[in-house]
Design a protein around this motif. Structure first.
Motif: not given
Ligand SMILES: *Cc1c(COP(=O)(O)O)cnc(C)c1O
Length: 377
Positions: A59-61, A86, A88-89, A157, A160, A183, A186, A193, A322
């Protein structure tokens, strides 16, 4: 007012019969994971954005976590990012023990403001994580200039922004490492992923290792025999499966069409709201062409909560992206105070996300416009 027959989400995947077939074929193949589809998918992504290397993740995280590791972020290091993203950044910095420093946004583009980044640099700053928020590339030339001057690593990041353009280049070669997410909301999906693209071989090696337990075929291992491998660092199991990669390969064939459709919808909204005083449409940084992952407006002189609730009552899945990251209790407990990024906070109070995704019908788009305009009267 006209209520939509079914709830329309702000974003969702577009999966067709071809996508479904390639997933089924992979399920019948010898490899469900660690097979050939991963490398093929990585190659297609790298070629598409014009980068040398791509490393796929679950995943992106996980990809962001790996990028922070590869960049060498650790205890005592500061990493600058935007509060309008989000979680996660920012969380990825915490995973490796670093300190998150939030720099305010630019009120026009909603992206991190390079002037604010400069103000936040200290001798402990190690990296910058700009976010291509809503699919619009951040002000990368300025950010890279600041980074080179202060010897900082830039992790873009671009969760998007796969397919977005920055000065005639695809996003993906501007920073030291760029991450994409797959996700379902996206630009393309693999269910879960993510991927990192980079031109740096050293990062490539670290990322591949980190993704798979920190295991590698060292020279010593090769001497020992075919069965031998060495775990040289504490890595994770952050691998993507072949099922996901197969879906991603099929989705990549449609990415340009998805983006074109998103751009049409965004254009329609922007024109429709031109003379609506209560709606401020998003400004675009010169030389960029957004992928329009999100279409976000600012509401002036009306209650955002009221508009949100009334639109939801009409089955229109408006959203808000957000909440400033440091408002979350976890970051509040770490000592971040309200007011540290005043532009971002003011922007957030007025922000509203309107639905945008490739499969929306013209009837749905028109209905959204009609309803919100009527509601504001
Ligand atoms: C969706 C998203 C992520 C994380 O991606 P995942 O694949 O859901 O883990 C990270 N940063 C931003 C800005 C996001 O929108």
């Amino acid at each position: 007012m006209e209520k939509l027959p079914e709830f329309l989400s702000y974003g969702r995947q577009s999966v067709d019969e071809e996508d479904i077939q390639v997933v089924i074929e992979t399920l019948r193949s010898p490899f469900l994971t660690q097979g050939p589809k991963i490398q093929q998918f990585e190659q297609v992504i790298a070629d598409y954005v014009g980068a040398k290397y791509a490393v796929a993740f679950c995943n992106g995280t996980a990809a962001l976590h790996a990028a922070c590791y590869a960049a060498g972020v650790g205890e005592g290091d500061e990493v600058i990012t935007t509060p309008i993203t989000f979680a996660a950044s920012a969380n990825c910095v915490r995973y490796v023990g670093g300190t998150v420093v939030f720099a305010d946004i630019d009120a026009d583009t909603y992206n991190i403001n390079p002037v604010e980044v400069t103000k936040k640099i200290t001798p402990r700053t190690k990296a910058i994580i700009p976010v291509d928020f809503t699919g619009q590339p951040a002000d990368m030339d300025k950010i890279m200039e600041i980074a080179r001057e202060h010897d900082l690593v830039v992790i873009e990041d671009s969760a998007h922004a796969l397919g977005a353009d920055y000065k005639d280049k695809k996003v993906g070669t501007l920073a030291d490492m760029t991450i994409f997410s797959f996700h379902p909301v996206k630009p393309i999906t693999t269910a879960e992923g993510g991927v990192i693209v980079t031109d740096n071989k050293e990062y490539l090696h670290k990322l591949q290792q980190f993704r798979s337990h920190g295991i590698e075929r060292t020279d010593y291992a090769v001497e020992q025999g075919d069965w031998y491998y060495e775990m040289t660092n504490l890595g994770y199991n952050y691998r993507m499966t072949d099922i996901q990669a197969a879906l991603g390969l099929s989705q990549m064939k449609k990415l340009d069409a998805f983006i074109a459709r998103r751009r049409e919808i965004a254009d329609f909204y922007t024109k429709a709201f031109k003379n609506v005083n209560e709606i401020v449409t998003p400004n675009q940084l010169e030389g960029t062409n957004s992928g329009w992952h999100l279409y976000m407006v600012q509401l002036e002189g009306v209650s955002r909560k009221l508009v949100f609730e009334q639109m939801r009552a009409l089955n229109i899945g408006v959203h808000v992206h957000y909440i400033p990251v440091y408002w979350h209790p976890y970051y509040q407990q770490l000592g971040y105070e309200h007011g540290i990024c005043p532009v971002a906070e003011c922007w957030y109070e007025k922000a509203l996300t309107l639905p945008i995704h490739p499969e929306m019908t013209m009837a749905e788009i028109s209905s959204i416009v009609k309803n919100i305009v009527e509601l504001l009267k």
